[in-house]
Motif scaffolding. Structure first.
Motif, short mmCIF file in Angstrom:
data_model
loop_
_atom_site.label_atom_id
_atom_site.label_comp_id
_atom_site.label_asym_id
_atom_site.label_seq_id
_atom_site.Cartn_x
_atom_site.Cartn_y
_atom_site.Cartn_z
N MET A 147 0.82 -1.22 0.23
CA MET A 147 -0.03 -0.09 -0.07
C MET A 147 0.97 1.22 -0.19
N LYS A 148 0.48 2.28 -0.77
CA LYS A 148 1.45 3.49 -0.92
C LYS A 148 0.64 4.72 -0.13
N ALA A 149 1.25 5.36 0.47
CA ALA A 149 0.75 6.88 1.16
C ALA A 149 0.29 7.65 -0.05
N THR A 150 -0.86 8.45 0.20
CA THR A 150 -1.16 9.47 -0.82
C THR A 150 -1.05 10.77 0.03
N ASP A 151 -1.30 11.85 -0.50
CA ASP A 151 -1.19 13.08 0.13
C ASP A 151 -2.31 13.55 1.09
N LEU A 152 -3.25 12.70 1.08
CA LEU A 152 -4.63 12.67 1.82
C LEU A 152 -4.43 12.39 3.33
N ASN A 196 0.90 -3.26 -7.32
CA ASN A 196 1.52 -3.01 -5.86
C ASN A 196 1.40 -4.36 -5.01
N LEU A 197 0.23 -5.13 -5.12
CA LEU A 197 0.09 -6.32 -4.32
C LEU A 197 1.14 -7.29 -4.94
N ILE A 198 1.48 -7.35 -6.28
CA ILE A 198 2.26 -8.38 -6.69
C ILE A 198 3.67 -8.09 -6.23
N MET A 236 -4.85 -6.34 3.63
CA MET A 236 -4.16 -6.25 2.22
C MET A 236 -2.78 -6.67 2.29
N SER A 237 -2.45 -7.62 3.36
CA SER A 237 -0.83 -7.83 3.41
C SER A 237 -0.63 -9.53 3.14
N ILE A 238 0.58 -9.46 2.97
CA ILE A 238 1.36 -10.92 2.44
C ILE A 238 2.19 -11.01 3.91
N ASN A 239 1.73 -12.31 4.60
CA ASN A 239 2.66 -12.58 5.80
C ASN A 239 3.32 -14.14 5.34
N THR A 240 4.55 -13.97 5.84
CA THR A 240 5.23 -15.09 5.22
C THR A 240 6.08 -15.73 6.60
#
Lengths: 141, 435
Positions: free
Chosen positions: B248-253, B345-347, B419-423
């Motif tokens: 996930m990417k930060a926006t300026d909001l 982004n998820l991939i 929304m995360s991948i945990n390994t």
């Protein structure tokens, strides 16, 4: 039709609650239908119009399949119709699902069905996994 | 180096519960030369309708050697060496002579999460405290959210009525305590488990159905449970590590949470204004844009990053009640960033995650990932499977999709995220061997 391995793959898909109908088809022709179960009653009332719209979509598939068109979909009233094209052919696996279904989850299984059908098309003597004995199904991980 | 670890993936696509149970066990153990030391078992909810989970588990135990520690439960989907699936069952069976195993269970997770976590962690601690193996791992697998049904409305993600929303927010805690329907409270259980077992590396996952949030089941040896936490504890001489990435990417909001409700599970006001209208304005979305139908195509792509005990927690906003936003975990008020996420982004998050394990020559791997990733990517989730397959090659891996996941290690602390991948990867640290 009863012993068609592709029909058995479609039977598997039909058992999912949100797959109302599925076929392997091309323009103006349904090639394979599920063998053991009919379509779910939800699609009966809208089948004629969906079938006409499908034929128009198959015109596009026939035109662009060779260029790499792999999927198409349209929404008609409360239904979505998903086309998973078999590469370089005018044929597609078509599934009708409710518009508010959890489509991502269904897509995973429709794609698995497409892959299995492709294997059968490339090797017509092969049985689908659902018909195989346990020890035939999986290789060592 | 000759590996003494044997790991195998079990798999069944059969519809009949009993047959599927047998097959998932058979396909796993036939690839082991010794009985498994543990058996992780995940299935989709479909077997409830095709014989039931008692039959399913009986099928497993028709084949699995008695006394094999078994934990698992229902999940939204899974991927393994064979592909990606949103229907069927899969298992990870592992045998290693230098490994001690314990399983634990705690009940009534939605009513009393701390007690359940403590009971479950105690079972692991009591069994593994004398183990000579220094590397400790825990799978913390918890009953996920079950949406309460609102009279006259059913189970909804979006409630437009102010009156019903007010009632539903107040009733949320009551529903959890009385009928154990509501949020999974996995964040609270995970925090408590970490407190009890701080030396373990952990992966958190939750039990779910087919994305509907209506029911879920947990497996503990030969028992089928609901509203339970089950733990698998491993003490081993294998090297292991855990990692969470989310893409996930930060926006300026940004905004500030100024009023919380429902036991800090609901954002009622942001920037001192009713939360939902203010959020719509920040995102330049028109009034009425969010509906039951548009929720999954819109707001789930704009997660938010907020704070919990000073830690960044990226989460999605899964339920809207008129002017309030219900969130999946307990949160603190204060500054929040709006994030965005895309399929690409998820991939990339998976690639980034695997890079963290470059130094590990894997023996086997276990993953928990957010079910919204499966729902978002659809069949393109196969791209993730190809990435994992390239990393593991002929070694076994199993990823299950859940609703609330994370990891913990002493070095990285708790990472709880949506929304995360945990390994968790077990293997041999090649940098150690060079030394």
């Amino acid at each position: 039709m009863r012993d068609d391995p592709i029909a058995h793959v479609l039977d598997d898909l039909m058992r999912l609650d949100d797959i109302y109908a599925c076929i392997v088809a091309r323009r103006n022709m349904i090639s394979v239908m599920p063998s053991s179960e009919g379509f779910k009653p939800e699609v009966n009332q809208i089948w004629d119009v969906i079938k006409r719209a499908m034929d128009d979509v198959f015109t596009v598939i026939g035109e662009y399949s060779g260029a790499g068109l792999s999927e198409m979909e349209f929404r008609l009233q409360d239904y979505e119709v998903l086309f998973y094209v078999f590469p370089d052919t005018e044929n597609a696996l078509v599934a009708i699902v409710p518009a508010l279904a959890n489509k991502g989850l269904l897509e995973v299984e429709i794609e698995n069905a497409r892959r299995e059908i492709l294997k059968i098309m490339n090797n017509p003597t092969q049985k689908p996994n659902s018909q195989k004995k346990d020890d035939e199904v999986y290789v060592t991980a | 180096m000759i590996s003494k670890t044997e790991a195998a993936i079990g798999m069944s696509r059969k519809w009949d519960a009993r047959e599927a149970g047998r097959e998932v066990a058979e396909t796993a153990i036939k690839n082991l030369s010794r009985p498994p030391d543990f058996f992780l078992l995940f299935s989709t909810i479909h077997y409830e309708k095709y014989g039931g989970f008692e039959e399913f588990l009986d099928g497993v135990w028709d084949v699995l050697p008695k006394e094999t520690p078994l934990v698992g439960g229902t999940v939204t989907g899974f991927m393994n060496n064979y592909g990606c699936f949103s229907r069927g069952a899969s298992a990870l069976a592992v045998s290693n002579p230098s490994m001690d195993i314990a399983v634990g269970v705690g009940k009534n997770t939605k009513r009393n999460p701390h007690r359940a976590a403590r009971q479950c962690a105690d079972m692991i601690q009591n069994r593994l405290k004398e183990s000579p193996y220094k590397n400790k791992f825990l799978l913390n697998f918890i009953s996920g959210p079950v949406m309460p049904s609102i009279p006259g409305l059913g189970q909804k993600k979006y409630i437009r009525s102010g009156f019903i929303s007010k009632f539903a927010l107040q009733a949320l805690g009551l529903s959890q305590a009385l009928v154990q329907k509501g949020l999974g409270r996995e964040d609270e259980i995970f925090e408590k488990t970490v407190q009890q077992l701080p030396d373990y590396q952990m992966i958190l996952g939750t039990s779910m159905d087919d994305y509907k949030g209506m029911k879920n089941y947990q497996f503990f040896n030969d028992k089928i449970l609901t509203n339970a936490v089950v733990n698998l504890g491993v003490a081993t001489d294998l090297d292991l590590d855990v990692c969470t990435t989310h893409g996930m990417k930060a926006t300026d909001l940004h905004f500030t949470i100024t009023k919380l409700g429902a036991g800090n599970h609901a954002i009622c006001k942001i920037n001192n204004k009713p939360a939902v209208p203010e959020l719509l304005q920040l995102l330049h979305w028109p009034e009425g844009f969010l509906t039951e139908e548009t929720m999954s195509h819109t707001i789930l792509y704009y997660p938010i990053s907020l704070k919990r005990h000073g830690r960044e927690v990226p989460i999605v906003m899964p339920v809207i009640m008129k002017d309030s936003i219900v969130v999946p975990c307990i949160i603190d008020d204060g500054e929040v960033s709006i994030l965005t996420v895309s399929g690409k982004n998820l991939i990339n998050a998976v690639k980034e995650n695997l890079q963290f394990f470059d130094r590990i020559q894997p023996e086997f791997g276990l993953f928990s990932a957010c079910m919204t990733i499966l729902q978002t990517l659809g069949h393109k989730t196969n791209i993730i499977q190809e990435e994992l397959h390239n990393y593991f090659k002929d070694k076994s891996f199993l990823l299950f999709y859940s609703a609330g996941e994370g990891t913990y290690s002493k070095e990285k602390d708790i990472t709880y995220a949506n929304m995360s991948i945990n390994t968790a990867i077990f293997g041999h640290d090649i940098t150690k061997e060079k030394i």
